[in-house]
Design an enzyme around this catalytic site. Structure first.
Site, PDB file in Angstrom:
ATOM      1  N   GLU A  86       0.968  13.064  -3.968  1.00 19.70           N
ATOM      2  CA  GLU A  86       0.733  13.953  -2.820  1.00 19.70           C
ATOM      3  C   GLU A  86       0.905  15.439  -3.104  1.00 19.70           C
ATOM      4  OE1 GLU A  86       2.813  12.999   0.727  1.00 19.70           O
ATOM      5  OE2 GLU A  86       2.009  10.981   0.828  1.00 19.70           O
TER       6      GLU A  86
ATOM      7  N   GLU B 152       1.056   3.906  -0.452  1.00 20.42           N
ATOM      8  CA  GLU B 152       2.227   4.064   0.432  1.00 20.42           C
ATOM      9  C   GLU B 152       1.813   3.818   1.870  1.00 20.42           C
ATOM     10  OE1 GLU B 152       4.564   7.670   0.299  1.00 20.42           O
ATOM     11  OE2 GLU B 152       4.618   7.629  -1.887  1.00 20.42           O
TER      12      GLU B 152
HETATM   13  C1  GCO Z   1       5.710  11.289   0.901  1.00 24.01           C
HETATM   14  C2  GCO Z   1       6.345  10.669  -0.268  1.00 24.01           C
HETATM   15  C3  GCO Z   1       7.526   9.826  -0.019  1.00 24.01           C
HETATM   16  C4  GCO Z   1       8.139   9.813   1.367  1.00 24.01           C
HETATM   17  C5  GCO Z   1       7.457   8.867   2.292  1.00 24.01           C
HETATM   18  C6  GCO Z   1       8.048   8.810   3.702  1.00 24.01           C
HETATM   19  O1  GCO Z   1       4.626  10.904   1.150  1.00 24.01           O
HETATM   20  O2  GCO Z   1       6.273  12.140   1.559  1.00 24.01           O
HETATM   21  O3  GCO Z   1       5.478  10.089  -1.185  1.00 24.01           O
HETATM   22  O4  GCO Z   1       8.352  10.455  -0.921  1.00 24.01           O
HETATM   23  O5  GCO Z   1       9.453   9.453   1.291  1.00 24.01           O
HETATM   24  O6  GCO Z   1       6.144   9.224   2.445  1.00 24.01           O
HETATM   25  O7  GCO Z   1       7.942  10.041   4.347  1.00 24.01           O
END
Ligand code: GCO
Length: 478
Positions: free
Chosen positions: A202, A389
């Site tokens: 990200e 994710e």
């Molecule tokens: C993000 C990250 C994770 C976070 C998850 C929850 O996307 O911010 O990859 O590190 O912890 O998304 O917010």
């Protein structure tokens, strides 16, 4: 993806009903907790995994030769993290990795996605290698392999050696050399054992929240630094792909992007256009240059300024033909026109609209995952999609060693139904990874927001499988 505070929100009094009326007219996914989903519906090649990151889980921040990371530094600055917390210990994955991997296996997952800590491997950012850091990830990888779990490695999930951040971090073009050295080292080191790689997690989060809004490390608030961090991370993302291709024969190479499904608050032209700008920043800014389409400057004209950062050859170097793109979806964004310079759009939080939300005020909206998968699938250059994710934070209560997190189970069922709906419509999506195996350190929110399938008591570090973990165990069993 954490809530994007960089699109500041303002209350819009009395518009709740308006949203409900407008949105209820859409064809929403209707999946109740009664819906029966079967693992077999997703096909035999579908990858089922969990995802975590080094800074959020490992702890051991200064152990065995690891140097300070930008997040170790940032979390010590006054007022940056809720309750002044930090990840010095986190979930103590560094010492408990074997137990945690056993737990992942016992929930019947087949993939463990985790990230490498750059300051643990190259404490000086570049140059001398820390053998103990290298050895740690060999142990994690070996434990995965002996547990019949595929290790999927994210090379960069936001923890940079502070020594590099002090020299400008992502806003210094030198990052291309520093990052390339790091990628070269780890892919040579682990490439014979690990075939599935993601270059960066990200970019939007660490560039936007870190260099423009200042709520993430390094805490910078500068449009100029933000633009540089965007361009240099785009170059690094593609270069990382090229280095893996060279170093790891047979590698499955991906990268991950933050996504949100953006819709306008109503059908007024100015709000439709605001939503398009928001979408360009939140979903297209990093994906499109990587596909060879350049920055979405037609939609967000300020991005034309990016050209001033280009050096000869950059245009071609921004693209790489990834084997897969990682989709990271958590919530929907409702946008409205605003006077905010540059973007001229703002987000209306779930709490202002009275819709179901997680503990970070992100709307629970499974249909958005379906929409994003469809949207991404329509890009010619994307070959394969993996949901790298998806997950949610709700108020978990540990009672007699149990956590009855029905809301989270429903969240997963509904989001899996969204993935399946897309798949049935021939969207090329071939994996789903839960964020996250255990509760961990959620960046500026500290330990308040829990995303795990396994509850962690952060005083004792004891683990308790939540009902959602047990649900996956049942759902995924052969
Ligand atoms: C993000 C990250 C994770 C976070 C998850 C929850 O996307 O911010 O990859 O590190 O912890 O998304 O917010």
């Amino acid at each position: 993806m954490k809530r994007r505070e960089w699109v500041k929100n303002t209350a819009v009094a009395g518009t709740g009903l308006l949203f409900c009326r407008h949105l209820s007219s859409r064809n929403l996914l209707k999946v109740s907790s009664q819906t029966t989903l079967l693992k077999s519906d997703f096909g035999t090649g579908f990858k089922w995994g969990v995802a975590a990151s080094s800074y959020q889980t490992e702890g051991a921040w200064n152990v065995d030769g690891k140097s300070e990371s930008n997040w170790d530094h940032f979390s010590r600055l006054h007022g940056k993290i809720e309750r002044g917390e930090n990840a010095d210990v986190a979930a103590d994955f560094y010492h408990r990795y074997a137990e945690d991997i056993d737990q992942i296996k016992s929930m019947n997952f087949k993939v463990f996605r985790f990230s490498l800590s750059w300051p643990r491997i190259l404490p000086g950012g570049s140059g001398a290698v820390n053998q103990k850091g290298i050895d740690f990830y060999h142990k994690v990888i070996d434990k995965c392999l002996s547990s019949e779990l595929e290790p999927w490695i994210t090379i960069y999930h936001w923890d940079m050696p502070q020594v590099l951040e002090l020299q400008g971090g992502w806003a210094n073009r030198e990052i291309i050399n520093w990052f390339s050295e790091y990628v070269d080292l780890v892919t040579r080191e682990y490439g014979s054992k690990v075939k599935n790689w993601m270059v960066i997690n990200e970019q939007l989060s660490f560039t936007g929240l870190g260099y423009m809004q200042g709520v993430f490390a390094p805490g910078t608030k500068s449009l100029k630094a933000f633009m540089k961090s965007v361009h240099y991370s785009v170059l690094c993302n593609a270069e990382g792909g090229r280095i893996i291709r060279k170093n790891v024969p047979g590698a499955n190479i991906g990268t991950t992007f933050a996504n949100t499904w953006v819709e306008p608050i109503d059908q007024k032209k100015k709000n439709i256009q605001a939503a398009a700008r928001m979408d360009a920043i939140m979903n297209r800014l990093f994906l499109e240059p990587c596909l060879g389409l350049g920055y979405p400057e037609d939609t967000v004209p300020i991005l034309k300024k990016m050209k001033s950062l280009y050096k000869e050859g950059d245009e071609a170097k921004m693209a790489f033909d990834f084997d897969f793109i990682g989709v990271q979806y958590y919530f929907r964004t409702i946008a409205k026109n605003s006077l905010m310079p540059g973007l001229r759009a703002k987000e209306i939080l779930a709490s202002k609209r009275g819709v179901p939300a997680n503990e970070m005020d992100g709307e629970v909206y499974p249909e958005g995952l379906y929409q994003i998968l469809k949207k991404y699938n329509s890009y010619k250059g994307i070959r394969n999609l993996i949901v790298t994710e998806n997950g949610s934070c709700f108020r978990d209560r540990l009672e007699n060693g149990k956590v009855h997190d029905k809301e989270r189970i429903d969240y997963f069922k509904n989001h899996l139904a969204a993935v399946l709906k897309a798949k049935k419509e021939r969207v090329n999506v071939n994996g789903y990874f839960v964020w996250s195996p255990t509760d961990n350190f959620e960046w500026d929110k500290g330990y308040r927001t829990r995303f795990g399938l396994v509850y962690v008591d952060f005083n004792t570090l004891e683990r308790y499988v939540k009902d959602s973990g047990l649900w996956f165990k049942e759902f995924l069993k052969d």
